[in-house]
Write an enzyme that holds these catalytic residues in place. Structure first.
Site, PDB file in Angstrom:
ATOM      1  N   LYS A  15       0.901  -1.305  -0.128  1.00  0.00           N
ATOM      2  CA  LYS A  15      -0.261  -0.404  -0.529  1.00  0.00           C
ATOM      3  C   LYS A  15       0.941   1.340  -0.403  1.00  0.00           C
ATOM      4  O   LYS A  15       1.590   1.635   1.121  1.00  0.00           O
ATOM      5  CB  LYS A  15      -1.095  -0.157   1.345  1.00  0.00           C
ATOM      6  N   ASP A  30      -2.425  10.615   3.673  1.00  0.00           N
ATOM      7  CA  ASP A  30      -4.052   9.703   3.553  1.00  0.00           C
ATOM      8  C   ASP A  30      -4.947  11.045   4.789  1.00  0.00           C
ATOM      9  O   ASP A  30      -4.571  11.360   6.010  1.00  0.00           O
ATOM     10  CB  ASP A  30      -3.579   9.252   3.744  1.00  0.00           C
ATOM     11  N   LYS A  79      -9.948  13.267   8.369  1.00  0.00           N
ATOM     12  CA  LYS A  79      -9.385  12.297   9.452  1.00  0.00           C
ATOM     13  C   LYS A  79      -9.403  14.068  10.539  1.00  0.00           C
ATOM     14  O   LYS A  79      -9.297  14.681   9.820  1.00  0.00           O
ATOM     15  CB  LYS A  79      -8.149  11.551   9.496  1.00  0.00           C
ATOM     16  N   ASP A  87       1.515   6.720   5.508  1.00  0.00           N
ATOM     17  CA  ASP A  87       1.003   5.396   4.971  1.00  0.00           C
ATOM     18  C   ASP A  87       1.532   4.628   3.753  1.00  0.00           C
ATOM     19  O   ASP A  87       0.785   4.160   3.351  1.00  0.00           O
ATOM     20  CB  ASP A  87      -0.122   6.596   4.831  1.00  0.00           C
ATOM     21  N   ASP A 146     -12.425   7.452   4.332  1.00  0.00           N
ATOM     22  CA  ASP A 146     -10.813   6.953   4.513  1.00  0.00           C
ATOM     23  C   ASP A 146     -10.481   5.223   5.072  1.00  0.00           C
ATOM     24  O   ASP A 146      -9.387   5.240   5.765  1.00  0.00           O
ATOM     25  CB  ASP A 146     -11.129   7.645   6.419  1.00  0.00           C
ATOM     26  N   GLU A 193      -9.629   3.913   2.453  1.00  0.00           N
ATOM     27  CA  GLU A 193      -8.817   4.099   1.033  1.00  0.00           C
ATOM     28  C   GLU A 193      -8.136   3.208   0.616  1.00  0.00           C
ATOM     29  O   GLU A 193      -7.511   2.386  -0.972  1.00  0.00           O
ATOM     30  CB  GLU A 193      -8.526   5.400   0.540  1.00  0.00           C
ATOM     31  N   ARG A 230      -7.629  -0.586   1.409  1.00  0.00           N
ATOM     32  CA  ARG A 230      -8.735  -1.518   0.873  1.00  0.00           C
ATOM     33  C   ARG A 230      -8.468  -1.558  -1.047  1.00  0.00           C
ATOM     34  O   ARG A 230      -8.340  -2.128  -1.418  1.00  0.00           O
ATOM     35  CB  ARG A 230      -8.812  -2.297   1.843  1.00  0.00           C
TER      36      ARG A 230
END
Length: 538
Positions: A305, A310, A317, A328, A387, A389, A391
């Site tokens: 990933k 993010d 967030k 991230d 959020d 995202e 996956r």
């Protein structure tokens, strides 16, 4: 399709991509102690100091050394205790004694951490060349800690890794470079002290030096991952991540393919597209391949990933600690530099590294809660929370990797806060569709010190991510978030392929110095994936 762009308008040069200016680290095994003007480091247990003193008397003549080792008031041998003093002996500049505490209390993690601490102190003292004396009591403990492996070989690997790990400074963006410019260790000579006259066979000496070189390779890769994860979002965009991958590929003779935003749209990689379309820095797919054997096919696919920042997107967030979301892309760093280490160690297997790189930002073009898209596999996904995202990006990457029919797939991601709630900050979460593969990863975690804990991947969790209007929803209820995230990913992997998902959210960053990790990015996953590759190769 493949584009090359500047890594950042501010520019950045890695401090850890090369070992040392103009030279490699020199490591030598001594058959007998030969003083050459270097300082000497001696690790000691508190409960074997008397036995070790007998051996030290056969090697050295320094009275201050003998007095310090014998007197608990001068040196208690407490875990992590370090004392150093000038040597009253010709050919030795100084002695450093490293306390290891009691033998019964030592662990793999604490032992390696103490070695790193000693090398960090050596760097602070501007020691460039060192000698290390290893007593039999330390080898006995290593034999107990890691069975079925030559303890000398294990220690040499750790010494190599510790040298590199001790170099890391999380200050590479400061304008004052004093700490960064301090000379690192350039040579190390090791004596395995013993009362017997039996010498180490020459064949074993080569194995030991090879183990140390492997440790250097691995430590360097971990540092590069730490460095990349530490970069701010304005330095590391998806394009910039592609530039870093290009450099890694070029330096290690790896093949690389990159797919830009327009190409991803044509390929219907709509998970990556949906996440990244709200940012001015558009997403990309990065594929790096290493071929360690002539036969065709992919033995191990590593999927990372790569969310370079993010914000949470429209599902924004909270502001507190949002700056940490520059990390991230910790999974991408882990798979990229694990692939580099595998290539440098010339492991005999074929590896494909797949990275989905995107920036998750709120914008007029960003995806919205309630949107539905069709994934690269063809399944439709309802986005209930922007959020969640990572996956969505991983789903497209996993299906892409599956198309090559690899023998094994591992994805690594800073995926869920729920994994932190479940495990704290000491372990990463492990999910797998096959028990044998899960067991292999668990043991690799124990051996590499990137430790994992298996979590369930039951069918019931798949029911929690059903959508009313699409094939899947990208989140379930508020409970078991790490488990439902793994269940979501399982839909995008061919069931016959052994697959593991590693949620490194608990471990990608350290709030304070802890164990092997110093405050900041940890590089977690590099050692784990390298160890898995070794087990699969052999």
């Amino acid at each position: 399709m493949q584009t090359k762009k500047k890594a950042s308008s501010l520019g950045f040069t890695s401090h850890y991509a090369t070992p040392y200016p103009g030279q490699e680290m020199a490591i030598k095994i001594l058959e007998t102690f030969i003083p050459n003007g270097y300082p000497v480091i001696i690790p000691l247990f508190s409960d074997t100091r008397d036995d070790d003193l007998v051996i030290l008397r056969t090697i050295f003549s320094c009275k201050t050394l003998f007095k310090t080792v014998a007197n608990k008031g001068l040196f208690g041998c407490e875990a992590g205790e370090i004392i150093y003093f000038p040597a009253e002996e010709k050919g030795i500049s100084a002695f450093m004694l490293l306390g290891l505490g009691k033998k019964s209390a030592i662990s793999k993690t604490t032992l390696l951490n103490h070695i790193i601490q000693a090398f960090e102190r050596a760097k602070q003292l501007s020691w460039i060349n060192i000698q290390v004396v290893i007593t039999p009591s330390l080898l006995t403990i290593l034999n107990d800690i890691r069975k079925n492996l030559n303890p000398r070989q294990l220690l040499m690997n750790w010494l190599g890794s510790a040298i590199e790990l001790s170099r890391f400074q999380n200050r590479f963006l400061r304008t004052k470079k004093d700490e960064m410019q301090k000379a690192a260790l350039q040579s190390m000579e090791i004596l395995f002290a013993d009362t017997s006259d039996q010498k180490i066979p020459k064949s074993e000496i080569k194995q030991l030096t090879d183990s140390a070189k492997e440790g250097l390779i691995l430590g360097r890769a971990v540092n590069q991952a730490r460095e990349l994860v530490s970069l701010p979002g304005n330095f590391l965009t998806p394009d910039a991540l592609g530039v870093h991958a290009e450099k890694v590929a070029k330096k290690n003779s790896l093949t690389i393919r990159q797919f830009d935003f327009e190409t991803l749209q044509k390929m219907n990689m709509n998970g990556i597209v949906s996440v990244g379309k709200g940012s001015a820095a558009k997403p990309r797919l990065i594929v790096v391949e290493y071929r360690g054997r002539k036969e065709k096919g992919v033995d191990l696919s590593l999927v990372g990933k790569g969310i370079t920042f993010d914000s949470g997107g429209i599902s924004l967030k909270p502001g507190q600690d949002m700056h940490e979301m520059k990390g991230d892309m910790g999974g991408a760093a882990a798979v990229l530099f694990a692939t580099q280490a595998i290539a440098q160690a010339k492991l005999p297997l074929n590896v494909m590294c797949v990275i989905g790189a995107a920036e998750n930002m709120p914008d007029a073009h960003a995806q919205k809660p309630g949107d539905v898209y069709q994934s690269y596999k063809g399944l439709t996904v309802e986005v209930l929370n922007t959020d969640a995202e990572g996956r969505l990006v991983l789903a497209d990457c996993l299906h892409y990797a599956s198309e090559y029919k690899p023998r094994h797939i591992i994805d690594v991601a800073t995926l869920t806060g729920a994994a932190v709630v479940a495990l704290g900050h000491h372990l990463a979460g492990l999910f797998s569709n096959q028990k044998n593969f899960s067991d292999l990863l668990f043991q690799a975690g124990e051996d590499s010190l990137d430790r994992l804990w298996p979590l369930p991947l039951y069918e019931e969790y798949k029911g929690d991510i059903k959508s009313d209007i699409a094939d899947l929803a990208n989140i379930g209820s508020r409970w078991g978030g790490a488990l439902t995230a793994a269940a979501f990913l399982s839909h995008f992997v061919e069931p016959s392929i052994p697959w593991a998902h590693v949620d490194i959210a608990p471990k990608f960053i350290a709030k304070n110095d802890s164990g092997l990790h110093r405050k900041g990015a940890t590089g977690f996953g590099v050692r784990l994936l390298f160890e898995v590759a070794k087990k699969l190769a052999h």
